[in-house]
Design a protein around this motif. Structure first.
Motif, PDB file in Angstrom:
ATOM      1  N   LEU A 126       0.746  -1.085  -0.023  1.00 38.03           N
ATOM      2  CA  LEU A 126      -0.096   0.207  -0.008  1.00 38.03           C
ATOM      3  C   LEU A 126       0.822   1.178  -0.124  1.00 38.03           C
ATOM      4  O   LEU A 126       0.265   2.191  -0.022  1.00 38.03           O
TER       5      LEU A 126
ATOM      6  N   TRP B  92      -0.013   4.334  -2.413  1.00 35.98           N
ATOM      7  CA  TRP B  92      -1.079   4.997  -2.064  1.00 35.98           C
ATOM      8  C   TRP B  92      -0.832   5.514  -0.817  1.00 35.98           C
ATOM      9  O   TRP B  92      -1.504   7.105  -0.586  1.00 35.98           O
TER      10      TRP B  92
ATOM     11  N   GLN C  77       0.872   8.857  -1.214  1.00 38.74           N
ATOM     12  CA  GLN C  77       0.242  10.060  -1.821  1.00 38.74           C
ATOM     13  C   GLN C  77      -0.697  10.607  -0.660  1.00 38.74           C
ATOM     14  O   GLN C  77      -1.043  11.888  -0.752  1.00 38.74           O
TER      15      GLN C  77
END
Length: 268
Positions: free
Chosen positions: A121, A124, A127
């Motif tokens: 993960l 993501w 971000q």
């Protein structure tokens, strides 16, 4: 010393350099040997698109199996090891092997599954933790690559005077900056370092700095996931423990399947 460079179209290369004379002794494709293939299989199952998702799902399943196995030890009477390795009934022997190995590696195995899932993960999460406005601002400052790689390294060398250069990532497309990686003595990730300088590929201007010592708590925790996952956080002892945990998993799978087949046979 080993220096890594990442260049579009050529992948990652490993440069073996004599630290005394700076003579290049050997260059090889970092993806062209056995361990690189094993690593890619472990990380993405050799499938660029769906591989990371399969790894994540596998990690969740392994975590559930580990927790459910630990729950069978919840009763106080079960915490006493009653080994029957020489028991005439083979089923009981395999049961004891499975239980003993399981409770021994459970903590390490759960740590590996959780950190592995978070690593899947990580793109993501990065971000979320780093604002899109900041990322866009950095990339907007970058321009077409005309700067020599050595100049990019020299332009960023003053940022971390207490570190040594470890890795260079070339721009993958026009507008991307150079990324130079620097290794400090106290960095737990010894293979690459935990500090990055983003350098404009045309002017050599430093666009951004990723300093592991100045990260917010959430990003610092994310940066520690890989060293925890491969045991590097605990030095050589941690790497050995992770290795032994990995070697134990096939035994656990074999004994578990054997016991399942035995009970399935008895139920018929």
């Amino acid at each position: 010393a080993v220096v890594h460079t990442t260049h579009p179209g050529h992948g990652t290369r490993e440069w073996f350099v004599n630290p005394a004379t700076l003579e290049i002794q050997k260059v090889r494709n970092a993806q062209g040997h056995l361990m690189a293939w094993v690593y890619r299989f472990h990380r993405i199952w050799l499938m660029e698109e769906v591989g990371p998702y399969l790894s994540g799902v596998t990690g969740i399943g392994a975590f559930i199996l580990a927790v459910s196995g630990m729950m069978t030890w919840s009763k106080a009477t079960q915490l006493r090891l009653r080994l029957r390795f020489i028991h005439p009934v083979s089923f009981l022997r395999w049961y004891d092997v499975h239980r003993l190995l399981g409770i021994t590696i459970a903590g390490f195995f759960i740590c590996c599954t959780i950190t592995g899932f978070l690593l899947v993960l990580k793109p993501w999460l990065n971000q979320v933790l780093m604002s899109e406005k900041h990322v866009t601002a950095v990339m907007a400052k970058a321009s077409k690559q005309t700067l020599h790689p050595e100049a990019a390294i020299n332009a960023s060398s003053h940022i971390f005077p207490d570190a040594v250069f470890s890795h260079l990532k070339f721009p993958t497309k026009d507008g991307d900056p150079y990324e130079t990686y620097w290794l400090r003595a106290k960095d737990v990730r010894k293979s690459k370092g935990m500090n990055t300088v983003f350098v404009d590929a045309s002017s050599g201007v430093v666009l951004d700095v990723y300093d592991a010592n100045k990260l917010p708590a959430a990003k610092a925790a994310l940066a520690w996931m890989f060293p925890l996952h491969n045991g590097e956080y605990f030095g050589l002892a941690g790497r050995v423990i992770v290795l032994m945990t990995g070697l134990t998993i096939p035994i656990m799978a074999y004994t578990g399947i054997r016991m399942w087949l035995r009970r399935r046979k008895n139920y018929k």
